[in-house]
Design an enzyme around this catalytic site. Structure first.
Site, PDB file in Angstrom:
ATOM      1  N   ASP A 196     -53.096  10.739 -17.446  1.00 49.39           N
ATOM      2  CA  ASP A 196     -52.518  11.674 -16.487  1.00 49.39           C
ATOM      3  C   ASP A 196     -51.913  10.879 -15.323  1.00 49.39           C
ATOM      4  O   ASP A 196     -52.577  10.014 -14.743  1.00 49.39           O
ATOM      5  CB  ASP A 196     -53.622  12.615 -15.981  1.00 49.39           C
ATOM      6  CG  ASP A 196     -53.047  13.773 -15.195  1.00 49.39           C
ATOM      7  OD1 ASP A 196     -52.804  14.832 -15.792  1.00 49.39           O
ATOM      8  OD2 ASP A 196     -52.828  13.604 -13.970  1.00 49.39           O
ATOM      9  N   ILE A 197     -50.652  11.145 -15.030  1.00 55.75           N
ATOM     10  CA  ILE A 197     -49.979  10.421 -13.941  1.00 55.75           C
ATOM     11  C   ILE A 197     -50.608  10.851 -12.606  1.00 55.75           C
ATOM     12  O   ILE A 197     -50.753  12.044 -12.342  1.00 55.75           O
ATOM     13  CB  ILE A 197     -48.466  10.714 -13.929  1.00 55.75           C
ATOM     14  CG1 ILE A 197     -47.847  10.323 -15.287  1.00 55.75           C
ATOM     15  CG2 ILE A 197     -47.773   9.979 -12.784  1.00 55.75           C
ATOM     16  CD1 ILE A 197     -46.370  10.656 -15.428  1.00 55.75           C
ATOM     17  N   ASN A 204     -42.934  15.195  -7.221  1.00 60.21           N
ATOM     18  CA  ASN A 204     -42.086  16.384  -7.318  1.00 60.21           C
ATOM     19  C   ASN A 204     -41.772  16.958  -5.934  1.00 60.21           C
ATOM     20  O   ASN A 204     -40.626  17.290  -5.635  1.00 60.21           O
ATOM     21  CB  ASN A 204     -42.793  17.471  -8.148  1.00 60.21           C
ATOM     22  CG  ASN A 204     -42.395  17.408  -9.620  1.00 60.21           C
ATOM     23  OD1 ASN A 204     -41.342  16.890  -9.958  1.00 60.21           O
ATOM     24  ND2 ASN A 204     -43.235  17.934 -10.477  1.00 60.21           N
ATOM     25  N   ASP A 213     -38.844  14.555 -13.397  1.00 62.19           N
ATOM     26  CA  ASP A 213     -38.451  14.462 -14.810  1.00 62.19           C
ATOM     27  C   ASP A 213     -38.175  13.016 -15.211  1.00 62.19           C
ATOM     28  O   ASP A 213     -38.552  12.571 -16.295  1.00 62.19           O
ATOM     29  CB  ASP A 213     -37.195  15.307 -15.069  1.00 62.19           C
ATOM     30  CG  ASP A 213     -37.507  16.797 -15.071  1.00 62.19           C
ATOM     31  OD1 ASP A 213     -38.704  17.148 -14.954  1.00 62.19           O
ATOM     32  OD2 ASP A 213     -36.559  17.608 -15.165  1.00 62.19           O
ATOM     33  N   GLU A 239     -47.931  16.604 -16.681  1.00 60.15           N
ATOM     34  CA  GLU A 239     -47.826  15.142 -16.566  1.00 60.15           C
ATOM     35  C   GLU A 239     -48.942  14.460 -17.351  1.00 60.15           C
ATOM     36  O   GLU A 239     -49.331  13.348 -17.065  1.00 60.15           O
ATOM     37  CB  GLU A 239     -47.857  14.737 -15.080  1.00 60.15           C
ATOM     38  CG  GLU A 239     -49.175  14.972 -14.348  1.00 60.15           C
ATOM     39  CD  GLU A 239     -49.321  16.368 -13.740  1.00 60.15           C
ATOM     40  OE1 GLU A 239     -48.672  17.313 -14.239  1.00 60.15           O
ATOM     41  OE2 GLU A 239     -50.095  16.500 -12.773  1.00 60.15           O
TER      42      GLU A 239
END
Ligand SMILES: [Mg+2]
Length: 321
Positions: A196-197, A204, A213, A239
């Protein structure tokens, strides 16, 4: 901002362990024909049109080839052959499920309507009568080729996440179940890594969704590029990504996750001109089995998810198992 060319997508798809059948730059055709004369004539003719040709001298040999993982996707089958007839091969091929679509052309000197109907009912997509007319053969093969390419494109679109080019969740789960079954049969370990980022929402919110994106796309590409050909990545959601590691136990999977985590330092993502690269880190949750006994895919995913949650809670940018 994210514009992935089709070739690049195909490459990414193969790279992430996508279906090998998509690699169709040059279509290969199986010719099953017991008459040496007709076989050679067909080989010469099809090769001169640029097709790769595989041959079989009997129905049984054809059936053996059509079951291989790298089977030609178009087959021209003589009706009357020793062992299995072309008609029987059509029945066996079209009776299978869960295998790539194979376009079947029945080659026959039988040209009455009853025979043709019997051939088509057995699963043939088309038929050609012997002795064949060269231009007719070319047109019929072209039709088959068009259908195979369309079928590939549809399967590919259905399996890929359009933004990142890696497998989507459903396709990943399908392939993962297959890999787990295989590991079970071969008594091998199997592991998954959930990734998971970190602080993705902040990217964002600060730089906009297009920047988000770009980060997702680059991140997925980076993960894929560091895996071996039989390992693959899927986008699990938002993500969150997931990696399938066949033949890998949990300890080794932790080392792989650690290597992936460390490699993110080199991932210099710039989301606009005149701007410094965004530092991207991620948290990793690893779960594996020494030998898959009763474990199911869902159990493994739950364990990986719990490990990932712990990695987040303990401060992110780390690997937990
Ligand atoms: Mg024959």
């Amino acid at each position: 901002m994210v514009n992935i060319g089709e070739n690049l997508q195909k490459k990414a798809f193969r790279r992430c362990g996508g279906l090998k059948i998509l690699d169709l730059e040059k279509l290969s055709i199986l010719i099953a024909e017991d008459s040496i004369f007709f076989r050679q004539l067909l080989v010469q003719t099809l090769s001169s049109w640029g097709y790769a040709v595989v041959t079989a001298g009997s129905g049984s040999e054809a059936w053996e080839i059509l079951q291989r993982e790298d089977t030609p996707r178009l087959a021209i089958l003589d009706w009357v052959m020793p062992g299995l007839s072309g008609l029987e091969v059509c029945r066996m091929v079209s009776g299978r499920t869960g295998t790539p679509y194979i376009y079947l052309i029945l080659l026959t000197s039988k040209d009455n309507k009853e025979d043709i109907v019997a051939g088509l009912e057995a699963g043939a997509d088309d038929y050609i009568t012997k002795p064949f007319h060269e231009e007719e053969l070319r047109c019929r093969v072209k039709i088959g080729e068009r259908i195979i390419r369309l079928e590939n494109k549809i399967s590919w679109l259905a399996a890929t996440d359009p933004l990142t080019g890696v497998l989507n969740r459903r396709a990943f789960m399908e392939r993962m179940e297959g890999e787990m079954q295989r590991s079970k049969r071969q008594n091998e370990p199997y592991s998954v890594i959930m990734v998971d980022i970190d602080h993705f929402k902040k990217i964002n919110d600060t730089y906009g969704h297009q920047a988000g994106d770009t980060v997702l796309h680059r991140f997925a590409k980076h993960l894929s590029s560091l895996l071996r050909s039989y390992e693959f990545v899927g986008r699990y959601g938002g993500e969150e990504f997931i990696i399938s590691l066949t033949g890998t136990g949990e300890n080794q999977a932790v080392r792989i996750a650690e290597r992936l985590r460390a490699s993110l330092v080199d991932l210099a993502i710039t989301v606009s001109d005149n701007q410094e690269a965004l530092p991207v880190t991620a948290s990793f949750g690893v779960a594996g089995t020494a030998v898959i006994a009763e474990g199911t895919g869902d159990m493994l995913l739950t364990k990986a998810d719990q490990a990932l949650y712990r990695a987040k809670r303990e401060g992110r940018n780390r690997v937990c198992s």
